[in-house]
Design a protein around this motif. Structure first.
Motif, PDB file in Angstrom:
ATOM      1  N   THR A  76       2.444   1.748  -3.392  1.00  0.00           N
ATOM      2  CA  THR A  76       1.460   2.272  -4.334  1.00  0.00           C
ATOM      3  C   THR A  76       1.319   3.786  -4.188  1.00  0.00           C
ATOM      4  O   THR A  76       1.269   4.515  -5.186  1.00  0.00           O
ATOM      5  N   GLU A  77       1.287   4.255  -2.944  1.00  0.00           N
ATOM      6  CA  GLU A  77       1.206   5.698  -2.699  1.00  0.00           C
ATOM      7  C   GLU A  77       2.447   6.419  -3.221  1.00  0.00           C
ATOM      8  O   GLU A  77       2.344   7.476  -3.847  1.00  0.00           O
ATOM      9  N   HIS A  78       3.613   5.837  -2.961  1.00  0.00           N
ATOM     10  CA  HIS A  78       4.859   6.442  -3.458  1.00  0.00           C
ATOM     11  C   HIS A  78       4.866   6.494  -4.985  1.00  0.00           C
ATOM     12  O   HIS A  78       5.257   7.505  -5.574  1.00  0.00           O
ATOM     13  N   LEU A  79       4.449   5.406  -5.612  1.00  0.00           N
ATOM     14  CA  LEU A  79       4.430   5.351  -7.075  1.00  0.00           C
ATOM     15  C   LEU A  79       3.493   6.405  -7.643  1.00  0.00           C
ATOM     16  O   LEU A  79       3.828   7.082  -8.613  1.00  0.00           O
ATOM     17  N   ALA A  80       2.341   6.569  -7.036  1.00  0.00           N
ATOM     18  CA  ALA A  80       1.361   7.536  -7.518  1.00  0.00           C
ATOM     19  C   ALA A  80       1.885   8.969  -7.452  1.00  0.00           C
ATOM     20  O   ALA A  80       1.491   9.816  -8.256  1.00  0.00           O
ATOM     21  N   GLN A  81       2.795   9.246  -6.538  1.00  0.00           N
ATOM     22  CA  GLN A  81       3.302  10.604  -6.351  1.00  0.00           C
ATOM     23  C   GLN A  81       4.720  10.784  -6.871  1.00  0.00           C
ATOM     24  O   GLN A  81       5.259  11.894  -6.818  1.00  0.00           O
ATOM     25  N   ASP A  93       0.837  -1.211   0.000  1.00  0.00           N
ATOM     26  CA  ASP A  93       0.000   0.000   0.000  1.00  0.00           C
ATOM     27  C   ASP A  93       0.867   1.255   0.000  1.00  0.00           C
ATOM     28  O   ASP A  93       0.608   2.212  -0.745  1.00  0.00           O
ATOM     29  N   GLN A  94       1.903   1.253   0.816  1.00  0.00           N
ATOM     30  CA  GLN A  94       2.813   2.402   0.861  1.00  0.00           C
ATOM     31  C   GLN A  94       3.529   2.592  -0.473  1.00  0.00           C
ATOM     32  O   GLN A  94       3.687   3.719  -0.947  1.00  0.00           O
ATOM     33  N   ALA A 146       9.502   6.837 -10.566  1.00  0.00           N
ATOM     34  CA  ALA A 146       8.437   5.901 -10.940  1.00  0.00           C
ATOM     35  C   ALA A 146       8.993   4.788 -11.829  1.00  0.00           C
ATOM     36  O   ALA A 146       8.641   3.615 -11.661  1.00  0.00           O
TER      37      ALA A 146
END
Length: 133
Positions: free
Chosen positions: A23-28, A20-21, A34
């Motif tokens: 995924t958040e890092h990738l999104a930002q 989950d973490q 990325a």
């Protein structure tokens, strides 16, 4: 009183939280970061996808042994076997599809230095999405 939760269950929960973490890092993440993240995740051998595939295969084998011993219904072992096989197919398809783009991802993840200048700038193109079933 010690925690009765087995270590492996806690580890699985920690890994799920870590995903989950990530995924958040990738999104930002900016493009270079990325690309690095995706390169590590999508690696069919040593990345998250490859390791998840091996985990599902191990789970499938264990479920099959438990089903043969009568501890699980055979349908559970079959379902896990299909899931492991599907995940393996996805990893193989993705690996084949990405092979031609590895250099592009690597170039984005590792910008050229003064010693190794860029040859040409990438050109935007239409994205093609294929779905296998």
């Amino acid at each position: 009183m010690p925690d009765p939760t087995p270590y492996a269950v806690t580890l699985a929960e920690d890994i799920a939280h870590g995903l989950d973490q990530l995924t958040e890092h990738l999104a930002q993440a900016p493009p270079r970061q990325a690309a690095k993240i995706l390169g590590r995740v999508l690696d069919a051998d040593e990345g998250v996808l490859g390791r998840m595939t091996r985990l599902m295969a191990a789970g499938s084998q264990i479920a099959q042994l438990r089903a043969q011993a009568g501890a699980l219904p055979p349908e559970v072992a079959l379902a896990l076997g299909r899931a492991a096989h599907e995940l393996n197919d996805i990893a193989l398809d993705l690996d084949l599809d990405l092979d031609e783009h590895v250099d592009d991802i690597h170039r984005l993840a590792n910008p050229p230095t003064a010693a190794h200048p860029a040859v040409a700038k990438p050109v935007a193109s239409d994205m093609v999405v294929r779905r296998h079933r």
